[in-house]
Design an enzyme around this catalytic site. Sequence first.
Site, PDB file in Angstrom:
ATOM      1  N   GLU A  22       0.823  -1.217   0.000  1.00 23.84           N
ATOM      2  CA  GLU A  22       0.000   0.000   0.000  1.00 23.84           C
ATOM      3  C   GLU A  22       0.860   1.272   0.000  1.00 23.84           C
ATOM      4  OE1 GLU A  22      -4.002  -0.396   2.239  1.00 23.84           O
ATOM      5  OE2 GLU A  22      -2.499  -1.275   3.566  1.00 23.84           O
ATOM      6  N   TYR A  54     -16.550  26.172   1.669  1.00 25.46           N
ATOM      7  CA  TYR A  54     -16.410  24.715   1.481  1.00 25.46           C
ATOM      8  C   TYR A  54     -15.348  24.403   0.430  1.00 25.46           C
ATOM      9  CZ  TYR A  54     -20.247  26.253  -1.571  1.00 25.46           C
ATOM     10  OH  TYR A  54     -21.046  26.964  -2.434  1.00 25.46           O
ATOM     11  N   GLU A  74      -7.033   6.510  10.806  1.00 23.95           N
ATOM     12  CA  GLU A  74      -7.250   7.245  12.052  1.00 23.95           C
ATOM     13  C   GLU A  74      -6.309   8.450  12.148  1.00 23.95           C
ATOM     14  OE1 GLU A  74      -7.329   3.983  11.798  1.00 23.95           O
ATOM     15  OE2 GLU A  74      -8.635   3.078  13.311  1.00 23.95           O
ATOM     16  N   LYS A  99     -12.484   4.250   3.083  1.00 21.24           N
ATOM     17  CA  LYS A  99     -11.383   3.654   2.299  1.00 21.24           C
ATOM     18  C   LYS A  99     -11.992   2.559   1.432  1.00 21.24           C
ATOM     19  CE  LYS A  99      -6.659   1.906   2.902  1.00 21.24           C
ATOM     20  NZ  LYS A  99      -5.655   1.428   3.883  1.00 21.24           N
TER      21      LYS A  99
HETATM   22  N1  LIG Z   1      -8.996   0.698  12.030  1.00 23.11           N
HETATM   23  C1  LIG Z   1      -8.223   0.452  10.935  1.00 23.11           C
HETATM   24  N2  LIG Z   1      -8.130  -0.795  10.477  1.00 23.11           N
HETATM   25  C2  LIG Z   1      -7.364  -1.040   9.408  1.00 23.11           C
HETATM   26  C3  LIG Z   1      -6.664  -0.009   8.755  1.00 23.11           C
HETATM   27  C4  LIG Z   1      -6.785   1.305   9.268  1.00 23.11           C
HETATM   28  O1  LIG Z   1      -6.211   2.291   8.739  1.00 23.11           O
HETATM   29  N3  LIG Z   1      -7.573   1.495  10.353  1.00 23.11           N
HETATM   30  N4  LIG Z   1      -5.920  -0.294   7.652  1.00 23.11           N
HETATM   31  C5  LIG Z   1      -5.822  -1.520   7.174  1.00 23.11           C
HETATM   32  C6  LIG Z   1      -5.084  -1.815   5.918  1.00 23.11           C
HETATM   33  O2  LIG Z   1      -4.261  -0.758   5.497  1.00 23.11           O
HETATM   34  C7  LIG Z   1      -6.130  -2.197   4.869  1.00 23.11           C
HETATM   35  O3  LIG Z   1      -6.919  -1.054   4.540  1.00 23.11           O
HETATM   36  C8  LIG Z   1      -5.550  -2.779   3.610  1.00 23.11           C
HETATM   37  O4  LIG Z   1      -6.582  -3.102   2.707  1.00 23.11           O
HETATM   38  C9  LIG Z   1      -6.475  -2.671   7.820  1.00 23.11           C
HETATM   39  N5  LIG Z   1      -7.265  -2.308   8.951  1.00 23.11           N
END
Ligand SMILES: Nc1nc2c(c(=O)[nH]1)N=C([C@H](O)[C@@H](O)CO)CN2
Length: 117
Positions: A22, A54, A74, A99
């Site tokens: 990623e 905005y 986060e 996402k």
């Molecule tokens: N609470 C979260 N859980 C996950 C995150 C995140 O940023 N916050 N990120 C991932 C991985 O990057 C995922 O998106 C890969 O597809 C997994 N869980």
Amino acid sequence: MTDRIFIEGLEVYAVIGIFDWEKTHKRKLVFDLELATDIQAAARGDDYGQALCYGKISAFISQFAETHQFELIETLAERIAEQLLSQFGVSWLKMKLSKPGAVPNARNVGLIIERRA
Ligand SMILES: Nc1nc2c(c(=O)[nH]1)N=C([C@H](O)[C@@H](O)CO)CN2
């Protein structure tokens, strides 16, 4: 009753994620926001200078996301919220950060935060 500006479906491209694969390319994130602001002064004078723009908020979020790299959504959400509260005079905000595609069999994943200055 608190007035709010909103932004829906703001698509930005950022390097974000916990996995090595990623960290080499940008991927799409989507922001939905509500931002508390008293619209009365802007409305009374029909005065853009008194309005919470905005467009400027959207441009800031896009620019920030595209020029910073984090593992967690986060972290990105928290950093942007801090800036919106401190730089744009926003007293309260609600932010949904999606996402899309992160979990293949889910329609969407992400987080929702509310922050106050
Ligand atoms: N609470 C979260 N859980 C996950 C995150 C995140 O940023 N916050 N990120 C991932 C991985 O990057 C995922 O998106 C890969 O597809 C997994 N869980």
